[in-house]
Write an enzyme that holds these catalytic residues in place. Structure first.
Site, PDB file in Angstrom:
ATOM      1  N   LYS A   1      -0.322   3.674  -2.598  1.00 27.65           N
ATOM      2  CA  LYS A   1      -1.362   4.695  -2.447  1.00 27.65           C
ATOM      3  C   LYS A   1      -0.803   6.108  -2.347  1.00 27.65           C
ATOM      4  O   LYS A   1      -1.528   7.083  -2.549  1.00 27.65           O
ATOM      5  CB  LYS A   1      -2.235   4.380  -1.230  1.00 27.65           C
ATOM      6  CG  LYS A   1      -3.042   3.088  -1.364  1.00 27.65           C
ATOM      7  CD  LYS A   1      -3.944   2.877  -0.154  1.00 27.65           C
ATOM      8  CE  LYS A   1      -4.789   1.623  -0.277  1.00 27.65           C
ATOM      9  NZ  LYS A   1      -4.029   0.382  -0.068  1.00 27.65           N
TER      10      LYS A   1
ATOM     11  N   SER B   1      -5.453   3.324   4.679  1.00 23.88           N
ATOM     12  CA  SER B   1      -5.064   2.404   3.603  1.00 23.88           C
ATOM     13  C   SER B   1      -6.267   1.652   3.046  1.00 23.88           C
ATOM     14  O   SER B   1      -6.193   0.451   2.768  1.00 23.88           O
ATOM     15  CB  SER B   1      -4.001   1.414   4.107  1.00 23.88           C
ATOM     16  OG  SER B   1      -3.142   1.026   3.072  1.00 23.88           O
TER      17      SER B   1
ATOM     18  N   SER C   1       0.791  -1.235   0.000  1.00 21.25           N
ATOM     19  CA  SER C   1       0.000   0.000   0.000  1.00 21.25           C
ATOM     20  C   SER C   1       0.821   1.281   0.000  1.00 21.25           C
ATOM     21  O   SER C   1       0.248   2.381  -0.003  1.00 21.25           O
ATOM     22  CB  SER C   1      -0.946   0.012   1.207  1.00 21.25           C
ATOM     23  OG  SER C   1      -2.012  -0.892   1.009  1.00 21.25           O
TER      24      SER C   1
ATOM     25  N   LYS D   1       3.226   6.638   5.032  1.00 16.37           N
ATOM     26  CA  LYS D   1       2.355   5.611   4.438  1.00 16.37           C
ATOM     27  C   LYS D   1       2.895   4.238   4.823  1.00 16.37           C
ATOM     28  O   LYS D   1       4.107   4.006   4.796  1.00 16.37           O
ATOM     29  CB  LYS D   1       2.286   5.734   2.907  1.00 16.37           C
ATOM     30  CG  LYS D   1       1.239   4.822   2.300  1.00 16.37           C
ATOM     31  CD  LYS D   1      -0.170   5.265   2.635  1.00 16.37           C
ATOM     32  CE  LYS D   1      -1.202   4.176   2.409  1.00 16.37           C
ATOM     33  NZ  LYS D   1      -1.174   3.118   3.444  1.00 16.37           N
TER      34      LYS D   1
END
Length: 333
Positions: free
Chosen positions: A118, A172, A115, A277
């Site tokens: 993202k 997420s 992720s 992130k």
């Protein structure tokens, strides 16, 4: 890169079969003989019911399936020693302003990034200048067909683009990220093309994307490329704000649903995080990228393929302790 010579083989456990015996039951005739000796009449005796026998449970044979190894484990990257004994097979810490490398471990290795993807998704959404107030509905197209994961965003849920961006970066949320890509001008295919084009523009030559969530192990990059992505994304105030938000409440139908951050360091007062992130799929291991300030320096941190649920957080703490300690390279400046 080194390849892992052997994989763990699965072992089968055999069940143990237990046999039970029957308890003897007294016959009616024997019971009759126990009647009074003075009576000539033998009373009728009711036949005793056989003792109830519940079959003993037999332990079913169960196959022990080993955890699926990450790409880093298959490549033998965890065999690389480092002075901080990090659990991440790939790590990179550098000065955001000077690009001075303070710590490096397999920075060129190209691995699935889960992720962390993202962050690029959010960057493209912001750069496209699409209205953050436009409402977008989650559809069947946003279901995870890669790993089969679920979501609290049910099919038919309608949120603004801004809310979806918030949930994608902070929590997420996979359906949120997919819906953002699907509603990009030209659709999902054009969005993925734009992701790869942006990567090339930023000099991220080790990076390739096939979808906007990170569920696919074919979304891959290197630590040095991701450091460049963090550096670029940090330039956008909205990405900084949403990625470091500790929690957010959205209306899902008649319910108010609270979503939280996937990075517990955001809530800690002794961390000054400007952008972050997280990511995880089995193939990628635990991943984390951050922009953080410590000892008067703005730093970029990348941790990939960390082994263990909380190991990426532990690695970040180890690096911070080192950088703020007496032996820190920052103390020399």
């Amino acid at each position: 890169m080194k390849t892992l010579a052997t994989l763990l083989s699965s072992a089968a456990l055999s069940g143990l079969l237990l046999a039970g015996g029957l308890a003897p039951v007294e016959s009616a005739q024997a019971a009759a003989k126990k009647g009074s000796d003075t009576s000539k009449t033998v009373k009728s005796v009711r036949k005793a019911k056989p003792a109830s026998r519940s079959p003993r449970k037999v332990a079913a044979a169960r196959e022990v399936v080993p955890a699926k190894p990450s790409f880093g484990q298959l490549y033998g990257l965890h065999a690389t020693d480092d002075p901080l004994d990090l659990k991440s097979s790939v790590a990179l810490v550098l000065d955001q302003e000077t690009d001075e490398v303070l710590f490096s471990k397999n920075p060129q290795a190209v691995l699935p990034i889960a992720s962390i993807t993202k962050l690029m998704t959010g960057l493209l959404v912001v750069e496209a200048g699409q209205s953050l107030d436009e409402k977008i509905t989650i559809t069947d197209e946003d279901k995870d067909t890669e790993k089969g994961t679920g979501s609290r965003l049910a099919i038919g849920t309608t949120l603004t683009r801004g809310e979806l961006l918030h949930l994608a970066l902070m929590s997420s949320e996979n359906r949120a990220a997919h819906a953002l890509g699907r509603n990009y001008p030209g659709g999902l295919e054009v969005f993925v093309q734009a992701m790869n084009r942006k990567a090339q523009t930023l000099g991220m030559l080790d990076t390739h994307y096939v979808e906007p969530t990170g569920l696919s192990s074919r979304n891959q990059s290197s630590a040095k490329d991701l450091a460049q992505l963090v550096k670029t994304a940090h330039q956008f105030p909205l990405l900084r704000e949403l990625s470091t938000s500790p929690e957010h409440v959205v209306a899902l139908g008649r319910r108010q649903v609270r979503f939280g951050t996937t990075n517990g360091l955001v809530r800690k007062s002794d961390w000054d995080i400007g952008l972050q992130k997280t990511g995880f799929i089995n193939e990628a291991g635990q991943c984390l990228v951050m922009q953080a300030q410590m000892a008067g320096r703005k730093l970029i941190m990348v941790f990939l393929d960390s082994a263990g649920k909380y190991s990426r957080i532990g690695d970040a703490e180890r690096v911070r302790k080192w950088l703020t300690g007496a032996s820190s390279p920052l103390a020399k400046h």
